[in-house]
Every structure is written in C-alpha cells, then in structure tokens.
Design an enzyme around this catalytic site. Structure first.
Site, PDB file in Angstrom:
ATOM      1  N   SER A  49      -7.570   3.458  -2.715  1.00 56.40           N
ATOM      2  CA  SER A  49      -8.844   2.817  -2.377  1.00 56.40           C
ATOM      3  C   SER A  49      -9.688   3.687  -1.449  1.00 56.40           C
ATOM      4  CB  SER A  49      -8.613   1.432  -1.762  1.00 56.40           C
ATOM      5  OG  SER A  49      -8.006   1.520  -0.502  1.00 56.40           O
ATOM      6  N   ASN A  50      -9.053   4.457  -0.583  1.00 57.99           N
ATOM      7  CA  ASN A  50      -9.833   5.385   0.258  1.00 57.99           C
ATOM      8  C   ASN A  50     -10.421   6.511  -0.582  1.00 57.99           C
ATOM      9  OD1 ASN A  50      -9.735   4.776   3.298  1.00 57.99           O
ATOM     10  ND2 ASN A  50      -7.646   4.338   2.612  1.00 57.99           N
ATOM     11  N   ARG A  83      10.955  20.313  -1.202  1.00 58.21           N
ATOM     12  CA  ARG A  83       9.621  20.261  -0.605  1.00 58.21           C
ATOM     13  C   ARG A  83       8.870  21.573  -0.815  1.00 58.21           C
ATOM     14  NH1 ARG A  83       8.260  18.510   5.576  1.00 58.21           N
ATOM     15  NH2 ARG A  83       9.258  20.443   6.157  1.00 58.21           N
ATOM     16  N   MET A 130       2.053   9.997   0.823  1.00 61.07           N
ATOM     17  CA  MET A 130       3.239   9.559   1.553  1.00 61.07           C
ATOM     18  C   MET A 130       4.258  10.654   1.857  1.00 61.07           C
ATOM     19  SD  MET A 130       2.470   6.557   2.235  1.00 61.07           S
ATOM     20  CE  MET A 130       3.994   5.909   2.931  1.00 61.07           C
ATOM     21  N   ILE A 134       5.562  14.091   3.846  1.00 59.96           N
ATOM     22  CA  ILE A 134       5.292  14.823   5.084  1.00 59.96           C
ATOM     23  C   ILE A 134       5.208  16.311   4.730  1.00 59.96           C
ATOM     24  CG2 ILE A 134       6.214  15.456   7.344  1.00 59.96           C
ATOM     25  CD1 ILE A 134       7.515  12.667   7.415  1.00 59.96           C
ATOM     26  N   LEU A 135       4.113  16.940   5.136  1.00 63.75           N
ATOM     27  CA  LEU A 135       3.883  18.341   4.784  1.00 63.75           C
ATOM     28  C   LEU A 135       4.481  19.254   5.857  1.00 63.75           C
ATOM     29  CD1 LEU A 135       0.204  17.848   3.608  1.00 63.75           C
ATOM     30  CD2 LEU A 135       2.157  18.420   2.135  1.00 63.75           C
ATOM     31  N   ASN A 170      -6.591  13.442   7.442  1.00 61.29           N
ATOM     32  CA  ASN A 170      -5.759  12.295   7.070  1.00 61.29           C
ATOM     33  C   ASN A 170      -6.366  11.031   7.681  1.00 61.29           C
ATOM     34  OD1 ASN A 170      -3.457  10.954   5.969  1.00 61.29           O
ATOM     35  ND2 ASN A 170      -2.537  10.897   8.015  1.00 61.29           N
ATOM     36  N   HIS A 194      -5.108   7.232   9.168  1.00 61.40           N
ATOM     37  CA  HIS A 194      -3.905   6.504   9.584  1.00 61.40           C
ATOM     38  C   HIS A 194      -4.312   5.092  10.006  1.00 61.40           C
ATOM     39  CE1 HIS A 194       0.220   6.089  10.876  1.00 61.40           C
ATOM     40  NE2 HIS A 194      -0.223   5.515  11.973  1.00 61.40           N
ATOM     41  N   SER A 242      -7.745   5.402  12.172  1.00 62.40           N
ATOM     42  CA  SER A 242      -8.149   6.688  12.751  1.00 62.40           C
ATOM     43  C   SER A 242      -8.217   7.750  11.662  1.00 62.40           C
ATOM     44  CB  SER A 242      -7.105   7.165  13.775  1.00 62.40           C
ATOM     45  OG  SER A 242      -6.838   6.186  14.753  1.00 62.40           O
ATOM     46  N   GLU A 294       2.333  18.208  13.756  1.00 64.87           N
ATOM     47  CA  GLU A 294       2.917  17.001  14.350  1.00 64.87           C
ATOM     48  C   GLU A 294       2.489  15.769  13.556  1.00 64.87           C
ATOM     49  OE1 GLU A 294       2.683  14.225  18.281  1.00 64.87           O
ATOM     50  OE2 GLU A 294       1.617  16.134  18.334  1.00 64.87           O
ATOM     51  N   ASP A 334       1.081  12.576  12.277  1.00 67.44           N
ATOM     52  CA  ASP A 334       0.055  11.662  12.817  1.00 67.44           C
ATOM     53  C   ASP A 334      -0.400  12.088  14.214  1.00 67.44           C
ATOM     54  OD1 ASP A 334       0.320  10.097  10.497  1.00 67.44           O
ATOM     55  OD2 ASP A 334       1.916   8.891  11.384  1.00 67.44           O
TER      56      ASP A 334
HETATM   57  C1  GRF Z   1      -4.218   3.369   4.006  1.00 70.18           C
HETATM   58  O1  GRF Z   1      -4.028   2.225   4.767  1.00 70.18           O
HETATM   59  C2  GRF Z   1      -4.112   4.591   4.854  1.00 70.18           C
HETATM   60  O2  GRF Z   1      -4.502   4.382   6.174  1.00 70.18           O
HETATM   61  C3  GRF Z   1      -2.655   4.908   4.811  1.00 70.18           C
HETATM   62  O3  GRF Z   1      -2.240   4.540   3.523  1.00 70.18           O
HETATM   63  C4  GRF Z   1      -3.107   3.559   2.999  1.00 70.18           C
HETATM   64  C5  GRF Z   1      -3.606   4.061   1.689  1.00 70.18           C
HETATM   65  O4  GRF Z   1      -4.363   3.122   0.994  1.00 70.18           O
HETATM   66  N1  GRF Z   1      -2.437   6.282   5.145  1.00 70.18           N
HETATM   67  P1  GRF Z   1      -5.139   3.555  -0.323  1.00 70.18           P
HETATM   68  O5  GRF Z   1      -4.141   4.221  -1.250  1.00 70.18           O
HETATM   69  O6  GRF Z   1      -6.241   4.491   0.078  1.00 70.18           O
HETATM   70  O7  GRF Z   1      -5.653   2.281  -0.883  1.00 70.18           O
END
Ligand code: GRF
Length: 220
Positions: free
Chosen positions: A19-20, A70, A95, A97-98, A112, A114, A141, A148, A150
């Site tokens: 969704s983002n 990885r 999801m 970690i890099l 990113n 968070h 955020s 590090e 987040d």
């Molecule tokens: C969001 O809440 C973001 O903050 C977190 O994972 C979620 C991803 O949502 N890192 P979407 O896939 O963008 O809907």
C-alpha cells in the site's frame, strides 16, 4: 545524486501488500512527486503488491533466494536495481534485513518506513507493543537506511494520539493512513532536491537535519 531534468527514477522494494508502494506510485502519477517508478521488486511471488503494481503498468520483478543465501539475494537485487537505472531505492514493507555492505553501496539513496515513532519500538509488532505499554502517542517514521536495523537518521515522522481501548488493527489502520501521506512527501523532497545526503548526513533546505520533522495529528 547528479543534476537531472527527468523525473527521479525510483525503485520500490516490497514483501507484501504494497500500500505504501501504491501511495508513492499514485503521487508520482498525479504529478505531486517529481519521480517515476522504474521498478517494483518483491522478494516473494505471493506479494499482493505485485498484482497492484502490474495493474498500474509498473515494471515488476520477483527475486527469490535459497533460504539463508542472503548474499545471493543481495547480488541479484543490486544487479536488478542498477540495471533499472533507479537513483533512489524505497523499501516499503520489505521484510528482509539487508547486510551492512549492501546498505553501504546505496548510502544516502535508500529509504525505509517504520510503523512507530523511532527510536521507539524498533523491530516487529510495533502497534501491539505500543498498546501493551499504554503509549499515548504513536505513529510512523521515514528514515534513511543504515547498517543498524531501524536506526538510520529519521527524516519525517507523523504522530497520532492512541485512543484508549482501541484494537491493534484499528491503530495499525490509522498509522497506515499517516504512512501513505509521509512516504510520498519524503520522496518528493528528494526528487525536488530539498532533501539531500551530504557528508554522511541528511540535509533539508540547505541545513543539516539534526532532528526529524514532526507532523502531529490532532484528530484522525
Ligand atoms: C507498513 O506498515 C510499513 O511501515 C512496514 O510494513 C508495512 C507495509 O505495508 N514497514 P504495505 O505493504 O506498504 O501495505
């Protein structure tokens, strides 16, 4: 980033719903953000965001790696990102970690989002933890990614008041509405040159950004 006249080429990396990613892609399409999505990359073919990206006509790729490999995954990711011509890389619900070496390769070009007011609630299950601890304020955020987890410099935060007794699901939905506003906003700041990475730190409007910009929601 080099001088350019074209919209900023952008790659978005997802693992799930996306969704983002969609909020950013729509803001670009609407001309609110001077950027162009050149690639949407998922690390799993089940990511629902892939379908939505395809429906928008965005170029997509799925990169998977053998469990535990990885470095193989990161090599494939770097190759795809570089081939796409992306100058900015946006992690949006990604999801994995890099590694520090991957992050170093894209220093100042990797963002990113968070779902908390960092540095509070790094890691997973942020909404649940905020509710369990009785937090009165919560939010989201956008930050530059460093080695590090987040922990990179936060650029923009949006906060809301937690409603007593609200569910994790309700709080999550309210925070996501904030996310969909602030992520395109930060991408827009970079695309317009307002926000740059200089001497190992973020600069906004010609001055070092020493603390995050904070937007407070009085009512959601
Ligand atoms: C969001 O809440 C973001 O903050 C977190 O994972 C979620 C991803 O949502 N890192 P979407 O896939 O963008 O809907």
């Amino acid at each position: 980033m080099s001088e350019r006249r074209e919209p900023l080429p952008l790659a978005i990396v997802i693992s799930g719903r996306g969704s983002n990613m969609l909020a950013i892609a729509h803001a670009c399409r609407a001309g609110q953000v001077d950027a162009r999505v050149v690639r949407v990359i998922a690390d799993r073919d089940t990511a629902a965001g892939l379908v939505a990206a395809g429906q928008l006509g965005l170029p997509t790729a799925v990169l998977t790696a053998a469990p535990g490999d990885r470095s193989g995954f990161e090599s494939a990711l770097a190759q795809d990102l570089d081939a796409s011509g992306a100058e900015l890389i946006v992690l949006a619900g990604f999801m994995k970690i890099l590694s520090a070496s991957f992050v170093a390769r894209y220093t100042g070009r990797l963002l990113n989002i968070h779902p908390s007011l960092l540095p509070h609630y790094k890691g997973l299950h942020t909404h649940r933890r905020a509710l369990e601890e009785g937090a009165t304020d919560h939010g989201a955020s956008v930050h530059f990614v460093t080695a590090e987890l987040d922990g990179g410099p936060v650029i923009l935060q949006s906060s809301l008041r937690v409603v007593p007794g609200e569910t994790e699901q309700a709080l999550s939905a309210r925070v996501q509405r904030l996310e969909h506003r602030i992520y395109p906003q930060v991408v827009g700041w970079i695309a317009s040159g307002r926000l740059v990475w200089r001497d190992g730190a973020p600069w906004l409007d010609g001055a070092p950004l020493t603390r995050p910009v904070l937007q407070q929601e009085s009512a959601e």
